[in-house]
Motif scaffolding. Structure first.
Motif, PDB file in Angstrom:
ATOM      1  N   ARG A  46      70.762 -66.944  64.038  1.00 31.09           N
ATOM      2  CA  ARG A  46      71.336 -68.091  63.335  1.00 31.09           C
ATOM      3  C   ARG A  46      70.510 -69.352  63.626  1.00 31.09           C
ATOM      4  NH1 ARG A  46      77.627 -68.747  63.332  1.00 31.09           N
ATOM      5  NH2 ARG A  46      77.529 -68.342  61.117  1.00 31.09           N
ATOM      6  N   ALA A  47      69.968 -69.440  64.827  1.00 31.90           N
ATOM      7  CA  ALA A  47      69.195 -70.612  65.248  1.00 31.90           C
ATOM      8  C   ALA A  47      67.830 -70.694  64.579  1.00 31.90           C
ATOM      9  CB  ALA A  47      69.008 -70.589  66.763  1.00 31.90           C
ATOM     10  N   GLY A  48      67.286 -69.560  64.144  1.00 31.11           N
ATOM     11  CA  GLY A  48      65.964 -69.560  63.539  1.00 31.11           C
ATOM     12  C   GLY A  48      65.358 -68.175  63.498  1.00 31.11           C
ATOM     13  N   GLU A  49      64.148 -68.089  62.998  1.00 27.03           N
ATOM     14  CA  GLU A  49      63.440 -66.812  62.861  1.00 27.03           C
ATOM     15  C   GLU A  49      62.113 -66.873  63.595  1.00 27.03           C
ATOM     16  OE1 GLU A  49      61.384 -63.949  59.486  1.00 27.03           O
ATOM     17  OE2 GLU A  49      62.513 -65.689  58.853  1.00 27.03           O
ATOM     18  N   ILE A  50      61.765 -65.750  64.210  1.00 25.91           N
ATOM     19  CA  ILE A  50      60.468 -65.618  64.868  1.00 25.91           C
ATOM     20  C   ILE A  50      59.649 -64.666  64.017  1.00 25.91           C
ATOM     21  CG2 ILE A  50      59.242 -64.969  66.963  1.00 25.91           C
ATOM     22  CD1 ILE A  50      62.006 -65.328  68.422  1.00 25.91           C
ATOM     23  N   VAL A  61      54.578 -63.611  73.673  1.00 25.81           N
ATOM     24  CA  VAL A  61      53.969 -64.567  72.745  1.00 25.81           C
ATOM     25  C   VAL A  61      54.821 -64.598  71.482  1.00 25.81           C
ATOM     26  CG1 VAL A  61      51.895 -65.211  71.464  1.00 25.81           C
ATOM     27  CG2 VAL A  61      51.682 -64.037  73.670  1.00 25.81           C
ATOM     28  N   PHE A  62      55.414 -65.764  71.211  1.00 26.81           N
ATOM     29  CA  PHE A  62      56.223 -65.969  70.017  1.00 26.81           C
ATOM     30  C   PHE A  62      55.343 -66.694  69.000  1.00 26.81           C
ATOM     31  CE2 PHE A  62      59.010 -65.806  73.698  1.00 26.81           C
ATOM     32  CZ  PHE A  62      59.869 -64.778  73.316  1.00 26.81           C
ATOM     33  N   VAL A  63      55.174 -66.088  67.836  1.00 25.06           N
ATOM     34  CA  VAL A  63      54.183 -66.576  66.877  1.00 25.06           C
ATOM     35  C   VAL A  63      54.853 -67.046  65.586  1.00 25.06           C
ATOM     36  CG1 VAL A  63      52.091 -65.991  65.581  1.00 25.06           C
ATOM     37  CG2 VAL A  63      52.539 -64.881  67.789  1.00 25.06           C
ATOM     38  N   GLU A  64      54.501 -68.256  65.186  1.00 30.75           N
ATOM     39  CA  GLU A  64      54.912 -68.791  63.897  1.00 30.75           C
ATOM     40  C   GLU A  64      53.701 -68.703  62.977  1.00 30.75           C
ATOM     41  OE1 GLU A  64      57.128 -70.809  60.873  1.00 30.75           O
ATOM     42  OE2 GLU A  64      57.640 -69.556  62.590  1.00 30.75           O
ATOM     43  N   LYS A  87      63.786 -74.909  66.622  1.00 27.22           N
ATOM     44  CA  LYS A  87      64.402 -73.675  66.110  1.00 27.22           C
ATOM     45  C   LYS A  87      63.738 -72.445  66.726  1.00 27.22           C
ATOM     46  CE  LYS A  87      65.909 -75.534  61.697  1.00 27.22           C
ATOM     47  NZ  LYS A  87      65.779 -75.458  60.239  1.00 27.22           N
ATOM     48  N   LEU A  88      62.414 -72.474  66.826  1.00 27.16           N
ATOM     49  CA  LEU A  88      61.693 -71.346  67.427  1.00 27.16           C
ATOM     50  C   LEU A  88      62.045 -71.195  68.904  1.00 27.16           C
ATOM     51  CD1 LEU A  88      58.236 -71.934  65.757  1.00 27.16           C
ATOM     52  CD2 LEU A  88      59.693 -69.950  65.417  1.00 27.16           C
ATOM     53  N   LEU A  89      62.157 -72.320  69.599  1.00 20.31           N
ATOM     54  CA  LEU A  89      62.530 -72.282  71.015  1.00 20.31           C
ATOM     55  C   LEU A  89      63.922 -71.676  71.191  1.00 20.31           C
ATOM     56  CD1 LEU A  89      61.151 -75.763  72.077  1.00 20.31           C
ATOM     57  CD2 LEU A  89      60.402 -73.563  73.020  1.00 20.31           C
ATOM     58  N   ARG A 109      54.701 -67.992  75.721  1.00 17.19           N
ATOM     59  CA  ARG A 109      54.015 -69.100  75.060  1.00 17.19           C
ATOM     60  C   ARG A 109      54.320 -69.037  73.565  1.00 17.19           C
ATOM     61  NH1 ARG A 109      48.646 -66.008  75.475  1.00 17.19           N
ATOM     62  NH2 ARG A 109      48.130 -65.712  73.275  1.00 17.19           N
ATOM     63  N   PHE A 110      54.043 -70.150  72.898  1.00 15.04           N
ATOM     64  CA  PHE A 110      54.320 -70.283  71.480  1.00 15.04           C
ATOM     65  C   PHE A 110      53.014 -70.555  70.746  1.00 15.04           C
ATOM     66  CE2 PHE A 110      58.153 -71.048  73.755  1.00 15.04           C
ATOM     67  CZ  PHE A 110      59.113 -70.399  72.993  1.00 15.04           C
ATOM     68  N   ASP A 111      52.603 -69.586  69.943  1.00 11.46           N
ATOM     69  CA  ASP A 111      51.360 -69.698  69.180  1.00 11.46           C
ATOM     70  C   ASP A 111      51.676 -69.961  67.712  1.00 11.46           C
ATOM     71  OD1 ASP A 111      50.282 -68.873  71.587  1.00 11.46           O
ATOM     72  OD2 ASP A 111      49.257 -67.117  70.784  1.00 11.46           O
ATOM     73  N   VAL A 112      50.718 -70.544  67.020  1.00 10.91           N
ATOM     74  CA  VAL A 112      50.810 -70.728  65.578  1.00 10.91           C
ATOM     75  C   VAL A 112      49.574 -70.103  64.961  1.00 10.91           C
ATOM     76  CG1 VAL A 112      50.793 -72.421  63.693  1.00 10.91           C
ATOM     77  CG2 VAL A 112      52.195 -72.839  65.721  1.00 10.91           C
ATOM     78  N   VAL A 113      49.778 -69.314  63.922  1.00 12.77           N
ATOM     79  CA  VAL A 113      48.660 -68.850  63.102  1.00 12.77           C
ATOM     80  C   VAL A 113      48.803 -69.611  61.787  1.00 12.77           C
ATOM     81  CG1 VAL A 113      47.557 -66.925  61.923  1.00 12.77           C
ATOM     82  CG2 VAL A 113      48.512 -66.601  64.220  1.00 12.77           C
ATOM     83  N   ALA A 114      47.867 -70.535  61.556  1.00 11.57           N
ATOM     84  CA  ALA A 114      47.911 -71.415  60.400  1.00 11.57           C
ATOM     85  C   ALA A 114      46.881 -70.958  59.375  1.00 11.57           C
ATOM     86  CB  ALA A 114      47.623 -72.842  60.837  1.00 11.57           C
ATOM     87  N   VAL A 115      47.356 -70.689  58.168  1.00 18.57           N
ATOM     88  CA  VAL A 115      46.468 -70.291  57.080  1.00 18.57           C
ATOM     89  C   VAL A 115      46.512 -71.398  56.035  1.00 18.57           C
ATOM     90  CG1 VAL A 115      45.931 -68.531  55.353  1.00 18.57           C
ATOM     91  CG2 VAL A 115      47.044 -67.868  57.508  1.00 18.57           C
ATOM     92  N   THR A 116      45.383 -72.069  55.863  1.00 16.76           N
ATOM     93  CA  THR A 116      45.269 -73.118  54.865  1.00 16.76           C
ATOM     94  C   THR A 116      44.183 -72.688  53.891  1.00 16.76           C
ATOM     95  OG1 THR A 116      45.928 -74.793  56.479  1.00 16.76           O
ATOM     96  CG2 THR A 116      44.887 -75.580  54.452  1.00 16.76           C
ATOM     97  N   GLY A 117      44.595 -72.398  52.654  1.00 17.41           N
ATOM     98  CA  GLY A 117      43.644 -71.840  51.682  1.00 17.41           C
ATOM     99  C   GLY A 117      43.199 -70.477  52.161  1.00 17.41           C
TER     100      GLY A 117
END
Length: 130
Positions: A46-50, A61-64, A87-89, A109-117
């Motif tokens: 309910r708090a969010g999605e991983i 490793v929790f990845v957004e 929300k991720l936390l 740890r909290f990682d981000v995989v960012a895809v731009t284009g």
């Protein structure tokens, strides 16, 4: 009399979901090539999605995974706002609690995989629980 739309044509949403799933798969492959071990995907609370949960040795490793078509409004990494981080936390804390652990006790740890284009950028330890 004109027919009234029932609102069931949700093809745009399905395409967006399918696109997101494709980028999550790409992110998973990138992280696995870097040696991380896949644990789970799309864990919802309910708090969010991983998006992805991985292991890097003894570290959770929790990845957004974020996708943006271009960087006109700051790109994918910039879209991980403080609100989204909270929300991720919360979701990660709930997930760890289900394993008799906590953010304070577990190495994570909290990682981000960012895809731009077409650019994909992995940001390890993009934000912290503090």
């Amino acid at each position: 009399m004109e027919p009234v739309s029932s609102g069931t044509n949700r093809s745009g949403i399905l395409n967006r979901q399918q696109t997101g799933a494709g980028y999550e798969q790409q992110a998973r492959r990138l992280l696995e090539k870097a040696g991380l071990i896949f644990v789970a995907a799309n864990v919802r609370f309910r708090a969010g999605e991983i998006d992805l949960i991985m292991r890097d040795g003894a570290t959770w490793v929790f990845v957004e995974v974020r996708y943006r078509r271009n960087d006109l409004f700051g790109g994918a990494a910039a879209s991980v706002t403080r609100s989204k981080q909270r929300k991720l936390l919360k979701a990660a804390a709930l997930w760890l609690n289900g394993r008799q652990s906590s953010l304070e006790c577990a190495s994570c740890r909290f990682d981000v995989v960012a895809v731009t284009g077409v650019r994909i950028n992995w940001l390890p330890n993009a934000f912290t629980a503090e």
